[in-house]
Enzyme design. Sequence first.
Site, mmCIF file in Angstrom:
data_model
loop_
_atom_site.group_PDB
_atom_site.id
_atom_site.type_symbol
_atom_site.label_atom_id
_atom_site.label_comp_id
_atom_site.label_asym_id
_atom_site.label_seq_id
_atom_site.Cartn_x
_atom_site.Cartn_y
_atom_site.Cartn_z
ATOM 1 N N GLY A 168 -9.637 -32.739 53.630
ATOM 2 C CA GLY A 168 -8.306 -32.974 52.836
ATOM 3 C C GLY A 168 -7.388 -34.325 53.145
ATOM 4 C CB CYS A 169 -3.949 -34.886 52.063
ATOM 5 S SG CYS A 169 -2.741 -35.854 52.271
ATOM 6 C CG HIS A 170 -4.881 -39.524 55.882
ATOM 7 N ND1 HIS A 170 -5.741 -40.526 55.652
ATOM 8 C CD2 HIS A 170 -3.783 -39.652 54.702
ATOM 9 C CE1 HIS A 170 -4.985 -41.488 54.747
ATOM 10 N NE2 HIS A 170 -4.214 -41.030 54.296
#
Length: 170
Positions: free
Chosen positions: A14-16
């Site tokens: 997912g999004c960092h």
Amino acid sequence: MTEQRVHRIGFGGGCHWCTEGVFQALRGVQAVEQGFLQSEAPSDAWAEGVIVTFDPAAISLATLAEVHLRTHSAKSGYSPAGRYRSAIYVFEQSQRPDAEAAIARFAAESAEPARTLVLPCTGFRPSDARFQNYYRTDPDRPFCRRYIDPKLAYIRTHFAAVALPAAPRA
């Protein structure tokens, strides 16, 4: 004098921005580097993730792996080869058994296969400076409130022993 060894492990899924905020909220985590990680083929495409530097006397790799598995979509169907690869990136082969055991426990508990991979970390590129410490620099952004705050609330409830207290909001 005993030299303290630095322990590092990578996480992608997912999004960092979310992943960075999750690991910055844990006791024993000394640093979180946000960016893009790479492994060996066929997982050599750059994917969003973080490198976590931690003190194993304060938090175990097994706990870090479990936090990771429970705060992103470790079972969903987005492409494991793409930008949001679900993975635990090891820096030493000795880390592999703990990572694999955490994934196996998670899969057995949910009675569904986890698609999280255990991969060697072969490269790292940091995110642009403007995205570093994304949550810490402005936790009131709509993205932070919608996506990161629920993950932090989950950690404070289910991992209270290693969760840092919530920072007061302005």
